[in-house]
Design a protein around this motif. Structure first.
Motif, PDB file in Angstrom:
ATOM      1  N   GLN A 181     -31.230  -1.046  16.942  1.00 34.88           N
ATOM      2  CA  GLN A 181     -30.313  -1.796  16.484  1.00 34.88           C
ATOM      3  C   GLN A 181     -30.159  -3.465  17.356  1.00 34.88           C
ATOM      4  N   VAL A 182     -30.211  -3.145  18.785  1.00 32.49           N
ATOM      5  CA  VAL A 182     -30.257  -4.254  19.750  1.00 32.49           C
ATOM      6  C   VAL A 182     -31.657  -5.065  19.236  1.00 32.49           C
ATOM      7  N   LYS A 183     -32.482  -4.485  19.043  1.00 31.35           N
ATOM      8  CA  LYS A 183     -33.875  -5.639  18.851  1.00 31.35           C
ATOM      9  C   LYS A 183     -33.672  -6.269  17.527  1.00 31.35           C
ATOM     10  N   SER A 184     -33.221  -5.527  16.654  1.00 36.03           N
ATOM     11  CA  SER A 184     -32.984  -6.213  15.244  1.00 36.03           C
ATOM     12  C   SER A 184     -31.990  -7.173  15.394  1.00 36.03           C
ATOM     13  N   THR A 185     -30.770  -6.923  15.987  1.00 44.34           N
ATOM     14  CA  THR A 185     -29.818  -8.189  16.279  1.00 44.34           C
ATOM     15  C   THR A 185     -30.502  -9.410  17.197  1.00 44.34           C
ATOM     16  N   ALA A 186     -31.122  -8.945  18.227  1.00 41.01           N
ATOM     17  CA  ALA A 186     -31.954 -10.064  19.096  1.00 41.01           C
ATOM     18  C   ALA A 186     -32.756 -10.751  18.110  1.00 41.01           C
ATOM     19  N   ALA A 187     -33.511 -10.194  17.317  1.00 36.88           N
ATOM     20  CA  ALA A 187     -34.390 -10.883  16.489  1.00 36.88           C
ATOM     21  C   ALA A 187     -33.719 -11.789  15.362  1.00 36.88           C
ATOM     22  N   LEU A 188     -32.696 -11.197  14.747  1.00 41.91           N
ATOM     23  CA  LEU A 188     -31.810 -12.160  13.884  1.00 41.91           C
ATOM     24  C   LEU A 188     -31.419 -13.251  14.701  1.00 41.91           C
ATOM     25  N   ALA A 189     -30.734 -13.019  15.943  1.00 43.38           N
ATOM     26  CA  ALA A 189     -30.213 -14.211  16.689  1.00 43.38           C
ATOM     27  C   ALA A 189     -31.323 -15.122  17.102  1.00 43.38           C
ATOM     28  N   GLY A 190     -32.543 -14.783  17.382  1.00 41.24           N
ATOM     29  CA  GLY A 190     -33.628 -15.689  17.873  1.00 41.24           C
ATOM     30  C   GLY A 190     -34.048 -16.430  16.428  1.00 41.24           C
ATOM     31  N   LYS A 240     -30.873  11.033  23.400  1.00 43.92           N
ATOM     32  CA  LYS A 240     -32.048  10.446  23.213  1.00 43.92           C
ATOM     33  C   LYS A 240     -32.344   9.816  21.857  1.00 43.92           C
ATOM     34  N   ASP A 241     -31.881  10.589  20.997  1.00 44.89           N
ATOM     35  CA  ASP A 241     -31.891  10.095  19.466  1.00 44.89           C
ATOM     36  C   ASP A 241     -30.955   9.013  19.393  1.00 44.89           C
ATOM     37  N   LYS A 242     -29.916   8.999  19.789  1.00 44.45           N
ATOM     38  CA  LYS A 242     -28.969   7.972  19.640  1.00 44.45           C
ATOM     39  C   LYS A 242     -29.310   6.718  20.527  1.00 44.45           C
ATOM     40  N   ALA A 243     -29.845   6.783  21.583  1.00 47.69           N
ATOM     41  CA  ALA A 243     -30.511   5.589  22.484  1.00 47.69           C
ATOM     42  C   ALA A 243     -31.538   4.910  21.666  1.00 47.69           C
ATOM     43  N   GLY A 244     -32.232   5.702  21.273  1.00 48.82           N
ATOM     44  CA  GLY A 244     -33.448   5.244  20.194  1.00 48.82           C
ATOM     45  C   GLY A 244     -32.900   4.231  19.082  1.00 48.82           C
ATOM     46  N   ALA A 245     -31.820   4.787  18.500  1.00 50.81           N
ATOM     47  CA  ALA A 245     -31.365   4.306  17.161  1.00 50.81           C
ATOM     48  C   ALA A 245     -30.437   2.627  17.776  1.00 50.81           C
ATOM     49  N   MET A 246     -29.738   2.831  18.917  1.00 50.29           N
ATOM     50  CA  MET A 246     -29.115   1.627  19.491  1.00 50.29           C
ATOM     51  C   MET A 246     -30.492   0.783  19.899  1.00 50.29           C
ATOM     52  N   THR A 247     -31.317   1.228  20.642  1.00 51.48           N
ATOM     53  CA  THR A 247     -32.455   0.228  20.856  1.00 51.48           C
ATOM     54  C   THR A 247     -33.011  -0.505  19.654  1.00 51.48           C
TER      55      THR A 247
END
Length: 138
Positions: free
Chosen positions: A67-76, A58-65
């Motif tokens: 990271q993915v949100k950050s990457t998506a925001a950067l791409a946006g 669960k901790d790893k999934a939270g960290a990945m989430t």
């Protein structure tokens, strides 16, 4: 005597100097045995191990989430910057009246999107027909 740890412990016990040292050795052995039993019990507690593993995942999934949100925001932001650059490039090359008309259409489209979509589709069809006639296809 054997070469295993029990035999070594027995040799120590036999070599104890007095009852106090023998008691100390017995207490030390009990403590070691208690630690071993606790370790075995922890390994045998499948539910606790599964809960610990689930918490870790669960901790790893939270960290990945995150990271993915950050990457998506950067791409946006990157897409937004490129669109802005393209808009400025077009603005610099398009004549003033066309630019004004396009701005008015965009504003109207934001206020009333359905009619603009219909008009846009009609313009595409008309452009296609004109192109076919221009190329000699009737």
């Amino acid at each position: 005597m054997t070469n295993d740890s029990t035999g070594a412990d027995a040799a120590k016990a036999v070599g104890a100097k007095g009852p106090e040292e023998l008691r100390r050795q017995i207490e030390e052995t009990r403590s070691q045995l208690g630690d071993t039993v606790e370790e075995l019990a922890a390994k045998a507690d499948v539910k606790a191990r599964a809960r610990a593993r689930a918490a870790d995942l669960k901790d790893k999934a939270g960290a990945m989430t995150v990271q993915v949100k950050s990457t998506a925001a950067l791409a946006g932001h990157t897409v937004q910057d490129k669109a802005s650059q393209a808009g400025h490039a077009v603005q610099d090359t398009v004549p003033g009246p066309v630019r004004t008309a396009a701005t008015n259409v965009v504003r109207a489209g934001l206020r009333h999107p359905r009619p603009v979509l219909i008009a846009g589709a009609g313009a595409v069809v008309a452009a296609g027909l004109l192109r076919r006639r221009h190329n000699g296809h009737h």
